[in-house]
Write a protein that holds these residues in place. Sequence first.
Motif, short mmCIF file in Angstrom:
data_model
loop_
_atom_site.label_atom_id
_atom_site.label_comp_id
_atom_site.label_asym_id
_atom_site.label_seq_id
_atom_site.Cartn_x
_atom_site.Cartn_y
_atom_site.Cartn_z
N TYR A 26 0.83 -1.22 0.00
CA TYR A 26 0.00 0.00 0.00
C TYR A 26 0.87 1.26 0.00
N GLN A 62 5.74 -1.32 11.97
CA GLN A 62 4.34 -0.95 11.72
C GLN A 62 3.47 -1.13 12.99
N SER A 63 2.41 -1.92 12.91
CA SER A 63 1.45 -1.95 14.03
C SER A 63 1.99 -2.54 15.32
N LYS A 66 2.19 -0.16 18.04
CA LYS A 66 0.98 0.26 18.78
C LYS A 66 1.02 -0.24 20.22
N PHE A 94 -8.97 -3.77 10.42
CA PHE A 94 -8.26 -2.90 11.37
C PHE A 94 -8.52 -1.42 11.14
N ASN A 113 -6.54 0.68 14.07
CA ASN A 113 -5.98 2.01 13.75
C ASN A 113 -6.66 3.13 14.53
N GLU A 157 3.35 7.09 4.38
CA GLU A 157 2.13 6.73 5.13
C GLU A 157 1.15 7.90 5.12
N ASN A 164 -6.97 6.59 7.31
CA ASN A 164 -6.59 7.02 8.66
C ASN A 164 -7.04 8.46 8.93
N TYR A 188 1.22 9.46 14.80
CA TYR A 188 0.76 8.15 14.37
C TYR A 188 1.60 7.61 13.20
N CYS A 192 4.26 4.32 13.13
CA CYS A 192 4.17 3.20 12.16
C CYS A 192 5.50 2.96 11.45
N TYR A 240 -5.14 -8.35 14.07
CA TYR A 240 -6.19 -7.91 13.15
C TYR A 240 -7.43 -8.78 13.38
N GLY A 257 2.51 -6.96 12.74
CA GLY A 257 2.54 -5.72 11.96
C GLY A 257 2.59 -6.07 10.49
N ILE A 258 2.21 -5.10 9.68
CA ILE A 258 2.07 -5.34 8.25
C ILE A 258 3.43 -5.40 7.54
N1 GLU Z 1 0.57 1.86 8.80
C1 GLU Z 1 -0.65 1.13 8.62
C2 GLU Z 1 -1.83 2.03 8.62
O1 GLU Z 1 -1.92 2.91 9.43
C3 GLU Z 1 -0.86 0.11 9.70
C4 GLU Z 1 0.10 -0.94 9.54
C5 GLU Z 1 -0.16 -2.20 10.30
O2 GLU Z 1 -1.33 -2.54 10.57
O3 GLU Z 1 0.84 -2.86 10.63
O4 GLU Z 1 -2.71 1.85 7.82
#
Ligand code: GLU
Length: 304
Positions: A26, A62-63, A66, A94, A113, A157, A164, A188, A192, A240, A257-258
């Motif tokens: 993405y 990435q996630s 969080k 997510f 998210n 991002e 987001n 944020y 990530c 997720y 994480g992604i």
């Molecule tokens: N950076 C991604 C986003 O905010 C999230 C990545 C993830 O879920 O690991 O969409």
Amino acid sequence: MDYEKIFKHIYEELEKIENKGQVADYIPELSMVDPNSFGVQLTTVEGEKYAFGDSNIRFSIQSIAKVFSYVLAYSLVKSDLWDRVGVEPSGTAFNSLVQLENDRGVPRNPFINAGAIVICDILVSELQSPKEEVLSFIHELSGVNSINFNHTIAKSERANGFINFALVNFMKSFGNIHNDIDDVMDLYFNICSIEMSCEELSNSFLFLANNGVVPYSGAKILSSSRTKRANALMQTCGFYDEAGQFTFKVGLPGKSGIGGGIVAVHPMKYCITVWSPPLNSKGNSYKGMLFLEEFTTQTELSIF
Ligand code: GLU
């Protein structure tokens, strides 16, 4: 137990299976990773370390980040945090907007998210220099001061973060975002973009296996009761829309994480991190999930 021999054995078994996963694309920066990268690191609360493959190569966590932002926010505020974000698995994507409308701007949990964005809003309220202080917190947990944001990824991002931005605007309209949207999203997107290795992640998450105390420094990060809650949230919301499968097959609290990383914690015993970039249809590392399933099955080291 000879963990490194077990890692090698499982890796070789997985080599025989076609990797049906796809690397996240993405944003262009994530799609450039070598899909064959594979690293594992297990660190015990006694300080023993076991590594395999690309365990020292940094990747986009990435996630997984969080968890760091949630723990930092939770260490700064009282339990009224839970008025602004829930503790239930979402059962949806997510980044679902639909659910947020039904829930009147209160995200289901801190790891989707929307929930992570509310956590960033709390950090912007509580901290003088949120980005620097989040990084310092990770430096404290890991003992490694060179861990940093990847500014190119953070920028990308932001440029692609339409959903987001929709989430944060939506929550703002319900009064659940207190600060300027750009300040919150800057934090944020930077969170990530943090890059860490399997070794650094396993060391950093070890306090969650050790009643909230960093084993090698003695720093108390969370109370035992709050550590229990952090692990419970990872167990129910860390993967997720696949947290049930992870619990069923692996049986450990964790967070994915992604970027293809998965961190899992066995309270009072160890923390293990696996990194393999291609993702399954739910956004979790395809081979990482299989690896951990085999690991807890062969070693009988799940919490269940
Ligand atoms: N950076 C991604 C986003 O905010 C999230 C990545 C993830 O879920 O690991 O969409």
